[in-house]
Scaffold this motif. Sequence first.
Motif, PDB file in Angstrom:
ATOM      1  N   ILE A 199      51.243   2.365  40.060  1.00  0.00           N
ATOM      2  CA  ILE A 199      51.317   2.650  38.628  1.00  0.00           C
ATOM      3  C   ILE A 199      50.451   3.882  38.349  1.00  0.00           C
ATOM      4  N   VAL A 200      51.106   4.974  38.018  1.00  0.00           N
ATOM      5  CA  VAL A 200      50.476   6.290  37.916  1.00  0.00           C
ATOM      6  C   VAL A 200      50.242   6.643  36.446  1.00  0.00           C
ATOM      7  N   PRO A 201      49.102   7.266  36.104  1.00  0.00           N
ATOM      8  CA  PRO A 201      48.860   7.618  34.703  1.00  0.00           C
ATOM      9  C   PRO A 201      49.736   8.781  34.240  1.00  0.00           C
ATOM     10  N   ASN A 202      50.115   8.733  32.981  1.00  0.00           N
ATOM     11  CA  ASN A 202      50.915   9.849  32.447  1.00  0.00           C
ATOM     12  C   ASN A 202      50.093  11.134  32.382  1.00  0.00           C
ATOM     13  N   TRP A 203      48.752  11.010  32.324  1.00  0.00           N
ATOM     14  CA  TRP A 203      47.924  12.204  32.242  1.00  0.00           C
ATOM     15  C   TRP A 203      47.786  12.936  33.585  1.00  0.00           C
ATOM     16  N   ILE A 204      48.459  12.449  34.609  1.00  0.00           N
ATOM     17  CA  ILE A 204      48.409  13.154  35.897  1.00  0.00           C
ATOM     18  C   ILE A 204      48.938  14.581  35.744  1.00  0.00           C
ATOM     19  N   SER A 205      49.837  14.785  34.781  1.00  0.00           N
ATOM     20  CA  SER A 205      50.398  16.123  34.568  1.00  0.00           C
ATOM     21  C   SER A 205      49.354  17.120  34.079  1.00  0.00           C
ATOM     22  N   GLU A 206      48.218  16.628  33.580  1.00  0.00           N
ATOM     23  CA  GLU A 206      47.147  17.510  33.118  1.00  0.00           C
ATOM     24  C   GLU A 206      46.320  18.064  34.276  1.00  0.00           C
ATOM     25  N   LEU A 207      46.471  17.479  35.462  1.00  0.00           N
ATOM     26  CA  LEU A 207      45.721  17.925  36.630  1.00  0.00           C
ATOM     27  C   LEU A 207      46.414  19.104  37.296  1.00  0.00           C
ATOM     28  N   PRO A 208      45.665  19.940  38.019  1.00  0.00           N
ATOM     29  CA  PRO A 208      46.321  20.982  38.814  1.00  0.00           C
ATOM     30  C   PRO A 208      47.197  20.325  39.877  1.00  0.00           C
ATOM     31  N   PRO A 209      48.200  21.029  40.393  1.00  0.00           N
ATOM     32  CA  PRO A 209      49.105  20.419  41.378  1.00  0.00           C
ATOM     33  C   PRO A 209      48.392  19.742  42.544  1.00  0.00           C
ATOM     34  N   ALA A 210      47.357  20.386  43.076  1.00  0.00           N
ATOM     35  CA  ALA A 210      46.633  19.779  44.198  1.00  0.00           C
ATOM     36  C   ALA A 210      45.898  18.516  43.759  1.00  0.00           C
ATOM     37  N   GLY A 211      45.426  18.490  42.524  1.00  0.00           N
ATOM     38  CA  GLY A 211      44.784  17.295  42.002  1.00  0.00           C
ATOM     39  C   GLY A 211      45.757  16.136  41.893  1.00  0.00           C
ATOM     40  N   GLN A 212      46.997  16.445  41.540  1.00  0.00           N
ATOM     41  CA  GLN A 212      48.025  15.411  41.488  1.00  0.00           C
ATOM     42  C   GLN A 212      48.283  14.846  42.881  1.00  0.00           C
ATOM     43  N   VAL A 213      48.331  15.720  43.866  1.00  0.00           N
ATOM     44  CA  VAL A 213      48.516  15.261  45.246  1.00  0.00           C
ATOM     45  C   VAL A 213      47.338  14.387  45.677  1.00  0.00           C
ATOM     46  N   PHE A 214      46.125  14.805  45.321  1.00  0.00           N
ATOM     47  CA  PHE A 214      44.936  14.034  45.691  1.00  0.00           C
ATOM     48  C   PHE A 214      45.034  12.613  45.144  1.00  0.00           C
ATOM     49  N   MET A 215      45.338  12.470  43.862  1.00  0.00           N
ATOM     50  CA  MET A 215      45.400  11.140  43.260  1.00  0.00           C
ATOM     51  C   MET A 215      46.481  10.274  43.915  1.00  0.00           C
ATOM     52  N   ILE A 216      47.673  10.826  44.089  1.00  0.00           N
ATOM     53  CA  ILE A 216      48.774  10.054  44.655  1.00  0.00           C
ATOM     54  C   ILE A 216      48.496   9.722  46.117  1.00  0.00           C
ATOM     55  N   SER A 217      47.982  10.674  46.868  1.00  0.00           N
ATOM     56  CA  SER A 217      47.701  10.435  48.284  1.00  0.00           C
ATOM     57  C   SER A 217      46.624   9.371  48.454  1.00  0.00           C
ATOM     58  N   HIS A 218      45.620   9.404  47.605  1.00  0.00           N
ATOM     59  CA  HIS A 218      44.553   8.393  47.643  1.00  0.00           C
ATOM     60  C   HIS A 218      45.155   7.000  47.464  1.00  0.00           C
ATOM     61  N   ALA A 219      46.031   6.851  46.487  1.00  0.00           N
ATOM     62  CA  ALA A 219      46.652   5.545  46.230  1.00  0.00           C
ATOM     63  C   ALA A 219      47.592   5.142  47.365  1.00  0.00           C
ATOM     64  N   LEU A 220      48.358   6.101  47.893  1.00  0.00           N
ATOM     65  CA  LEU A 220      49.308   5.775  48.956  1.00  0.00           C
ATOM     66  C   LEU A 220      48.603   5.415  50.257  1.00  0.00           C
ATOM     67  N   PHE A 221      47.437   5.999  50.497  1.00  0.00           N
ATOM     68  CA  PHE A 221      46.666   5.595  51.678  1.00  0.00           C
ATOM     69  C   PHE A 221      46.313   4.119  51.568  1.00  0.00           C
ATOM     70  N   MET A 222      45.787   3.710  50.408  1.00  0.00           N
ATOM     71  CA  MET A 222      45.443   2.309  50.201  1.00  0.00           C
ATOM     72  C   MET A 222      46.670   1.403  50.305  1.00  0.00           C
ATOM     73  N   LEU A 223      47.771   1.852  49.746  1.00  0.00           N
ATOM     74  CA  LEU A 223      48.994   1.047  49.756  1.00  0.00           C
ATOM     75  C   LEU A 223      49.554   0.923  51.173  1.00  0.00           C
ATOM     76  N   SER A 224      49.594   2.025  51.905  1.00  0.00           N
ATOM     77  CA  SER A 224      50.194   2.011  53.246  1.00  0.00           C
ATOM     78  C   SER A 224      49.393   1.168  54.222  1.00  0.00           C
TER      79      SER A 224
END
Length: 376
Positions: A199-224
Amino acid sequence: MGTLAEGLRQCGSSSPLRYALAEELRKAQRPVEAVEQFQYLLMDEVDRADAWRALSETHASVGNSRQQHMALASVAVLADATPAEAAMLQTWRPMTRALGPGVLRDDVLAELFVARGQQAPMYGLIGALAEGLGRLRVPDLSRYGVSGRDKLAARAEHPVRSLVDRLALSYGLEEFDLYVHHVVDLPAVIENTPRPSLIVPNWISELPPAGQVFMISHALFMLSRGLYPIGLFSIRELEELLAASARNAVPTYGQRVASSEVLDEKLRLILKGLPRRKRRGFEAAAETYARARPLDVNTAVQWCKQTARRVALLTADDLGGSLAALVRMEDVGGLSGRELVATNPVVGDLLKVWVSKPAMTVRRRLGLLPLSLIHI
């Protein structure tokens, strides 16, 4: 130069001596040794902009432009970059899209793990029991203001869906659902629904592209890795879950954690919730954990979290963008620049890892770092 090296051997560690030795090695055109000395220095004094700048210049002297930019990025994080340096950093292009399918495996990422051998038994057991938690913690999407109707369909034309799908491919992930929440200041979370929900925040679009990758990758590491229960339970609750699970192998385990009645009931509910196909893996992980040397759960959890941050940093391939996301995701007390780096161990560690030899090794495995003229 020999006098400086001998002085370091005699006193054990001296920042002025080490910096002087690194500079002498650089002037003597011995870049590999110079880089090594600068890295040693920065392990002790990560907030030294002069050392980061000198490290950047050393890489530049041998044509390692990507490493040059990496070191210079730390100068910018310390808020010490000159206008010319800031302009140079604007040319940096993350190579996240170079990540291939299924490459983000533990064997590839091994050097990024904090105390890998020590945390492995807990890491393995949490991953093994994750799918059996539905009877202990009833999943509820409404906590995040979403429902099943809000699920983003696979391959939906949505920027979050596209980013998540691309990164999930590199993690080898397929079985999860995706939602977007609108809770202010809540980062990406994972809910223990039958198919785990990211479940991703809608404010992720406010982050720079690399920041968006950081947040999603952090969550996917935990999930995987099945480590997402770390974000769903308190340390005390995790201690009980682990002790209860270990009782599957050693029935008397955890007597100091909680009563036998409490632990046995938790074990019963875990086993009842686990899919049959996961039972054997759970039994093996419980045996390993029960026989391993006891480890403080809070410490191990912090190791897991920092490992996830390190992996997210390398996959985002952008130091400034990653830290911009981290500041939104976690409470850093309103600090920034040198003060943030010097006082926040999480941020300090990420700067050290960013240009470390282990990180360079992982980057080469992932295809994130071209072959250098000088292999440093």
